[in-house]
Design a protein around this motif. Structure first.
Motif, mmCIF file in Angstrom:
data_model
loop_
_atom_site.group_PDB
_atom_site.id
_atom_site.type_symbol
_atom_site.label_atom_id
_atom_site.label_comp_id
_atom_site.label_asym_id
_atom_site.label_seq_id
_atom_site.Cartn_x
_atom_site.Cartn_y
_atom_site.Cartn_z
ATOM 1 N N GLY A 9 2.331 -9.451 8.803
ATOM 2 C CA GLY A 9 3.558 -10.191 8.517
ATOM 3 C C GLY A 9 4.176 -10.631 9.829
ATOM 4 N N ARG A 10 5.129 -11.536 9.741
ATOM 5 C CA ARG A 10 5.737 -12.099 10.953
ATOM 6 C C ARG A 10 6.571 -11.030 11.678
ATOM 7 N N LEU A 89 3.985 -7.767 4.516
ATOM 8 C CA LEU A 89 5.423 -7.487 4.487
ATOM 9 C C LEU A 89 6.222 -8.763 4.691
ATOM 10 N N VAL A 90 7.228 -8.955 3.860
ATOM 11 C CA VAL A 90 8.233 -9.986 4.101
ATOM 12 C C VAL A 90 9.597 -9.293 4.164
ATOM 13 N N ASP A 91 10.591 -10.021 4.646
ATOM 14 C CA ASP A 91 11.929 -9.459 4.824
ATOM 15 C C ASP A 91 12.813 -9.926 3.672
ATOM 16 N N ILE A 115 -1.591 -6.574 -0.950
ATOM 17 C CA ILE A 115 -0.418 -6.011 -1.613
ATOM 18 C C ILE A 115 0.800 -6.620 -0.938
ATOM 19 N N LEU A 116 1.696 -7.178 -1.736
ATOM 20 C CA LEU A 116 2.896 -7.825 -1.194
ATOM 21 C C LEU A 116 4.075 -6.862 -1.294
ATOM 22 N N ALA A 117 4.819 -6.729 -0.211
ATOM 23 C CA ALA A 117 6.007 -5.881 -0.244
ATOM 24 C C ALA A 117 7.180 -6.600 0.394
ATOM 25 N N ALA A 118 8.309 -6.603 -0.303
ATOM 26 C CA ALA A 118 9.563 -7.134 0.233
ATOM 27 C C ALA A 118 10.302 -5.961 0.849
ATOM 28 N N ASN A 119 10.329 -5.938 2.181
ATOM 29 C CA ASN A 119 10.932 -4.812 2.890
ATOM 30 C C ASN A 119 12.428 -5.049 3.124
ATOM 31 N N LYS A 120 13.098 -4.033 3.578
ATOM 32 C CA LYS A 120 14.551 -4.030 3.779
ATOM 33 C C LYS A 120 15.244 -4.249 2.440
ATOM 34 N N VAL A 130 13.930 -10.571 -2.761
ATOM 35 C CA VAL A 130 12.829 -9.993 -3.545
ATOM 36 C C VAL A 130 12.350 -11.012 -4.575
ATOM 37 N N LEU A 131 13.298 -11.679 -5.232
ATOM 38 C CA LEU A 131 12.942 -12.708 -6.213
ATOM 39 C C LEU A 131 12.153 -13.840 -5.561
ATOM 40 N N GLU A 132 12.626 -14.252 -4.384
ATOM 41 C CA GLU A 132 11.984 -15.348 -3.661
ATOM 42 C C GLU A 132 10.533 -15.037 -3.333
ATOM 43 N N ALA A 133 10.234 -13.758 -3.116
ATOM 44 C CA ALA A 133 8.885 -13.356 -2.719
ATOM 45 C C ALA A 133 7.848 -13.703 -3.792
ATOM 46 N N TRP A 134 8.295 -13.858 -5.029
ATOM 47 C CA TRP A 134 7.369 -14.265 -6.097
ATOM 48 C C TRP A 134 6.775 -15.637 -5.804
ATOM 49 N N GLU A 135 7.529 -16.481 -5.079
ATOM 50 C CA GLU A 135 7.079 -17.848 -4.787
ATOM 51 C C GLU A 135 5.801 -17.889 -3.961
ATOM 52 N N LEU A 136 5.468 -16.784 -3.311
ATOM 53 C CA LEU A 136 4.284 -16.776 -2.451
ATOM 54 C C LEU A 136 2.994 -16.819 -3.266
ATOM 55 N N GLY A 137 3.106 -16.653 -4.562
ATOM 56 C CA GLY A 137 1.931 -16.773 -5.422
ATOM 57 C C GLY A 137 0.975 -15.600 -5.313
#
Ligand code: GDP
Ligand code: MG
Length: 163
Positions: A9-10, A89-91, A115-120, A130-137
């Motif tokens: 992740g970035r 990981l995304v923020d 595995i996708l995880a929305a951290n923080k 967290v909702l936005e992370a769904w957009e990553l497909g």
């Protein structure tokens, strides 16, 4: 069976915080390991009854702008190729950025398991991210707080069937 998990992740999403939590004090041997440069930290991780190797893509701390320089891409690709499973990981506090989308694309093409995880994600301030992370497909994002140790049970549940 043992496996290798790469945390990708970035910069600033919390990769090293999670790495430290999974590895605890078991960060032995890393520097002397052949084939592992100082840009990729490797440690012996434990999560419940799972034992595995975890890789942190360190050495990107100076890449603070939200671009994806070639070095970051190459380092990530190397970590992905070393790993059986990638934890992306995304923020959840900043939301999804263009760089996150580039990472998602790399992982979709290159990684066997993502595995996708929305951290923080502790607290309501993270709900939108967290909702936005769904957009990553990718699959449903895990709500994670590396700093507070929340969501690790969900991480375990996702690792378990692949491991
Ligand atoms: P990396 O660049 O991806 O390795 O990110 P770091 O692990 O260095 O963390 C970047 C910043 O995010 C640090 O200030 C951490 O304390 C903070 N951070 C990491 N995990 C969490 C978390 O779960 N919640 C919050 N609020 N901050 C976190
Ligand atoms: Mg780091």
């Amino acid at each position: 069976m043992s496996f290798t998990l790469a945390i990708v992740g970035r910069p600033n999403v919390g990769k090293s915080t999670l790495f430290n939590r999974l590895v605890g004090k078991r960060l032995a041997l890393v520097d002397d390991q052949p084939g592992v440069t100082r840009d990729l930290r490797e440690g012996a991780a434990r999560l419940g009854d799972l034992r595995f190797t975890v890789i942190d893509t360190a050495g990107l701390e100076d890449a603070n702008d939200d671009s994806l320089p070639g070095r970051m891409r190459r380092l990530t690709e190397r970590a992905v190729d070393m790993a059986d499973i990638c934890l992306f990981l995304v923020d959840a506090r900043t939301g999804i950025t263009p760089t996150d989308r580039v990472f998602a694309e790399i992982l979709r093409k290159r990684a066997a398991h993502v595995i996708l995880a929305a951290n923080k994600a502790e607290g309501a301030a993270a709900d939108a991210g967290v909702l936005e992370a769904w957009e990553l497909g990718l699959d449903e994002p895990i709500r994670l707080s590396a700093e507070h140790g929340e969501g690790l049970n969900e991480l375990y549940a996702q690792l378990m069937p692949i491991a």
